[in-house]
Design a protein around this motif. Sequence first.
Motif, PDB file in Angstrom:
ATOM      1  N   GLN A  91      17.282  -0.596   4.127  1.00  0.00           N
ATOM      2  CA  GLN A  91      16.302   0.128   4.916  1.00  0.00           C
ATOM      3  C   GLN A  91      14.877  -0.256   4.527  1.00  0.00           C
ATOM      4  N   THR A  92      14.634  -0.419   3.219  1.00  0.00           N
ATOM      5  CA  THR A  92      13.293  -0.714   2.727  1.00  0.00           C
ATOM      6  C   THR A  92      12.837  -2.114   3.111  1.00  0.00           C
ATOM      7  N   LEU A  93      13.753  -3.064   3.088  1.00  0.00           N
ATOM      8  CA  LEU A  93      13.381  -4.463   3.279  1.00  0.00           C
ATOM      9  C   LEU A  93      13.505  -4.944   4.720  1.00  0.00           C
ATOM     10  N   GLN A  94      14.067  -4.118   5.613  1.00  0.00           N
ATOM     11  CA  GLN A  94      14.438  -4.628   6.940  1.00  0.00           C
ATOM     12  C   GLN A  94      13.265  -5.248   7.702  1.00  0.00           C
ATOM     13  N   LYS A 308       7.610  -6.021  -3.883  1.00  0.00           N
ATOM     14  CA  LYS A 308       6.494  -5.079  -3.702  1.00  0.00           C
ATOM     15  C   LYS A 308       6.838  -4.018  -2.657  1.00  0.00           C
ATOM     16  N   LYS A 309       7.664  -4.392  -1.681  1.00  0.00           N
ATOM     17  CA  LYS A 309       8.041  -3.436  -0.636  1.00  0.00           C
ATOM     18  C   LYS A 309       8.812  -2.262  -1.239  1.00  0.00           C
ATOM     19  N   VAL A 310       9.670  -2.553  -2.212  1.00  0.00           N
ATOM     20  CA  VAL A 310      10.398  -1.475  -2.894  1.00  0.00           C
ATOM     21  C   VAL A 310       9.433  -0.611  -3.697  1.00  0.00           C
ATOM     22  N   GLN A 311       8.487  -1.251  -4.376  1.00  0.00           N
ATOM     23  CA  GLN A 311       7.483  -0.496  -5.139  1.00  0.00           C
ATOM     24  C   GLN A 311       6.758   0.482  -4.228  1.00  0.00           C
ATOM     25  N   GLN A 312       6.374   0.021  -3.046  1.00  0.00           N
ATOM     26  CA  GLN A 312       5.666   0.889  -2.103  1.00  0.00           C
ATOM     27  C   GLN A 312       6.579   2.007  -1.596  1.00  0.00           C
ATOM     28  N   ALA A 313       7.842   1.682  -1.323  1.00  0.00           N
ATOM     29  CA  ALA A 313       8.766   2.692  -0.789  1.00  0.00           C
ATOM     30  C   ALA A 313       9.034   3.801  -1.811  1.00  0.00           C
ATOM     31  N   LEU A 314       9.029   3.464  -3.085  1.00  0.00           N
ATOM     32  CA  LEU A 314       9.272   4.475  -4.122  1.00  0.00           C
ATOM     33  C   LEU A 314       8.116   5.467  -4.233  1.00  0.00           C
ATOM     34  N   ALA A 315       6.952   5.088  -3.718  1.00  0.00           N
ATOM     35  CA  ALA A 315       5.797   5.987  -3.771  1.00  0.00           C
ATOM     36  C   ALA A 315       5.795   7.002  -2.626  1.00  0.00           C
ATOM     37  N   ARG A 394       2.415  -9.013   9.138  1.00  0.00           N
ATOM     38  CA  ARG A 394       1.823  -8.002   8.253  1.00  0.00           C
ATOM     39  C   ARG A 394       2.889  -7.163   7.552  1.00  0.00           C
ATOM     40  N   ALA A 395       4.099  -7.075   8.114  1.00  0.00           N
ATOM     41  CA  ALA A 395       5.168  -6.283   7.505  1.00  0.00           C
ATOM     42  C   ALA A 395       5.663  -6.894   6.200  1.00  0.00           C
ATOM     43  N   ALA A 396       5.284  -8.150   5.932  1.00  0.00           N
ATOM     44  CA  ALA A 396       5.678  -8.795   4.676  1.00  0.00           C
ATOM     45  C   ALA A 396       4.761  -8.415   3.518  1.00  0.00           C
ATOM     46  N   TYR A 397       3.727  -7.618   3.793  1.00  0.00           N
ATOM     47  CA  TYR A 397       2.752  -7.230   2.778  1.00  0.00           C
ATOM     48  C   TYR A 397       2.792  -5.729   2.556  1.00  0.00           C
ATOM     49  N   ILE A 398       2.280  -5.308   1.393  1.00  0.00           N
ATOM     50  CA  ILE A 398       1.962  -3.904   1.184  1.00  0.00           C
ATOM     51  C   ILE A 398       0.484  -3.810   0.822  1.00  0.00           C
ATOM     52  N   LEU A 399      -0.041  -2.611   0.982  1.00  0.00           N
ATOM     53  CA  LEU A 399      -1.430  -2.334   0.641  1.00  0.00           C
ATOM     54  C   LEU A 399      -1.450  -1.422  -0.579  1.00  0.00           C
ATOM     55  N   MET A 400      -2.267  -1.797  -1.562  1.00  0.00           N
ATOM     56  CA  MET A 400      -2.334  -1.009  -2.792  1.00  0.00           C
ATOM     57  C   MET A 400      -3.787  -0.685  -3.114  1.00  0.00           C
ATOM     58  N   GLU A 401      -4.022   0.567  -3.482  1.00  0.00           N
ATOM     59  CA  GLU A 401      -5.375   0.937  -3.890  1.00  0.00           C
ATOM     60  C   GLU A 401      -5.753   0.175  -5.151  1.00  0.00           C
ATOM     61  N   ARG A 402      -6.957  -0.336  -5.165  1.00  0.00           N
ATOM     62  CA  ARG A 402      -7.399  -1.159  -6.285  1.00  0.00           C
ATOM     63  C   ARG A 402      -7.648  -0.296  -7.522  1.00  0.00           C
ATOM     64  N   ILE A 403      -7.157  -0.775  -8.653  1.00  0.00           N
ATOM     65  CA  ILE A 403      -7.352  -0.086  -9.925  1.00  0.00           C
ATOM     66  C   ILE A 403      -8.562  -0.712 -10.611  1.00  0.00           C
ATOM     67  N   LEU A 404      -9.498   0.110 -11.056  1.00  0.00           N
ATOM     68  CA  LEU A 404     -10.716  -0.392 -11.708  1.00  0.00           C
ATOM     69  C   LEU A 404     -10.691   0.012 -13.176  1.00  0.00           C
ATOM     70  N   PRO A 405     -10.257  -0.904 -14.041  1.00  0.00           N
ATOM     71  CA  PRO A 405     -10.105  -0.559 -15.457  1.00  0.00           C
ATOM     72  C   PRO A 405     -11.436  -0.577 -16.199  1.00  0.00           C
ATOM     73  N   PRO A 406     -11.481   0.046 -17.387  1.00  0.00           N
ATOM     74  CA  PRO A 406     -12.707   0.004 -18.192  1.00  0.00           C
ATOM     75  C   PRO A 406     -12.974  -1.403 -18.714  1.00  0.00           C
ATOM     76  N   LEU A 407     -14.243  -1.684 -18.975  1.00  0.00           N
ATOM     77  CA  LEU A 407     -14.662  -2.981 -19.494  1.00  0.00           C
ATOM     78  C   LEU A 407     -14.688  -2.960 -21.012  1.00  0.00           C
ATOM     79  N   VAL A 408     -14.509  -4.141 -21.605  1.00  0.00           N
ATOM     80  CA  VAL A 408     -14.730  -4.310 -23.041  1.00  0.00           C
ATOM     81  C   VAL A 408     -15.370  -5.675 -23.241  1.00  0.00           C
ATOM     82  N   SER A 409     -16.277  -5.786 -24.168  1.00  0.00           N
ATOM     83  CA  SER A 409     -16.904  -7.078 -24.461  1.00  0.00           C
ATOM     84  C   SER A 409     -15.996  -7.897 -25.373  1.00  0.00           C
ATOM     85  N   GLY A 410     -15.963  -9.206 -25.141  1.00  0.00           N
ATOM     86  CA  GLY A 410     -15.125 -10.038 -25.996  1.00  0.00           C
ATOM     87  C   GLY A 410     -15.333 -11.517 -25.740  1.00  0.00           C
TER      88      GLY A 410
END
Length: 480
Positions: A91-94, A308-315, A394-410
């Motif tokens: 069902q998820t991948l169809q 990724k489609k399964v990842q999206q379906a689990l949400a 477009r059905a071959a893609y998922i959309l994910m909210e972008r994660i903005l992590p903290p910065l560190v100098s290095g």
Amino acid sequence: MSQARLASCVPLPLENKVLVNVIEKAKDWALMHGVGMRDRKHFNKDVIQIAPFVLLPSPFPRTEFMKAVELQPVLNELMHKVAHDDQFLEQTLQNALQVDEFTKNLYDIWVKVRNEGITQSLCLGLFRSDYLMQRDGNKIKQVEFNTIASSFGAITSNLPAMFRYILRSMGYGDIIKNMPENRALSGLCAGIIEAYDLFGVPDSLVLFVVEEVSYNICDQRFHEFHITEARPDIMVIRKTLCEIYEETELNDKKQLLLEGKPVAVVYYRSGYEPAQYPSSREWDARLRVERSSAIKCPSIHYQLAGTKKVQQALAIPGALEKFMGAGASSGRVRDIFTGLYSLDFDEAGERALEMAIADAERFVLKPQREGGGNNLYGEDVREALLRMRHSRERAAYILMERILPPLVSGYVVRPGAPVPPPLTDLVSELGIFGVIIGTKDKIYSNRQVGHMLRTKLADANEGGVAAGLGALDSPYLLDM
């Protein structure tokens, strides 16, 4: 909103003379302990150069690190259940199957083997769940769950010792207590050995499926070396998919025979992207392995569960509860999800499409691919969605909210780059390794076995080390 910042484990910048001296020591340590790769531009089997690494371990909140560690067995079991739920996968991948030939080829093998009758019900998963911290509170959010060729467990097992050496040489030996041990290599290899023993045929083989050219050779070979050191009775053989097509056969017991011996475990370090199947021979080899009695790492349905489609379906509300019940565990897993949206041709898909076109910087567009370098960001998201708006593609893609992590100098140390490197803003992605062995009805082993940290320049979208985009790292745990 500006990104949050975490303090480095030592005061920066380093004085130039100190920096040059420490980098020289670190490079030599890395080369002499296998923190290396082959050069893609000037390939030579006789030459190993340093893998890109960060000079100092990167800060990571202790509570979030421990959360990821404790969640790994829960996620292992979740993905195991997902992989064995035929109806959910179908069902998820169809919709994706209609436009994504690679995923459809994997799916067709799965259907063919199921219809024939599965010869080997035992599966081995060497998984890795990847996380970025979200700047609002520095809480971990899952980027993806890898079910095939989860790399860098071997090399990153060496990194804590390298960083302890670096910190001691700089006079900071008192802070190394904040660096967690990493036994990913021994833990992952123990999974392969346990699967081998469950196969239970003396003198059988472990088969590593590898690329035509292996750049990430140290990470792969360390697994082989560790297995043969721990268990001298186990023979490890490396073959490409094309060689498997040419050199193996199935006997009347459905054993996969190589050099006249049965194969107990097939461990894929290739086979996760379309370019690794240039002809029908590779697909035929994959089908032959899947039809056999060998224990697959991963089985074809484990690989499909990692899309990724399964990842999206689990949400989707209620999906986790279907597999985990409505208890605390499903809530803990849901807490690590960021926004995930389908782009199918339905009301929800249209809403997601319009939302991303209106504010493309908020999202990442992800295809059903592993290996890094496949995602789209920012204005590329808008352009791709406008192009695909009326296309089934477009059905071959998922959309994910972008994660903005903290910065560190290095400082990032790269082979052939000028020394000293500039002090730059970096972001880190944590991966937690897990091992699971089981059938649909019984799990024999399920555990977390180690971690990796992959760090990239803050303004870089992708962070794959093997793809040349990120750098190897190790966490320095902070009590926040």
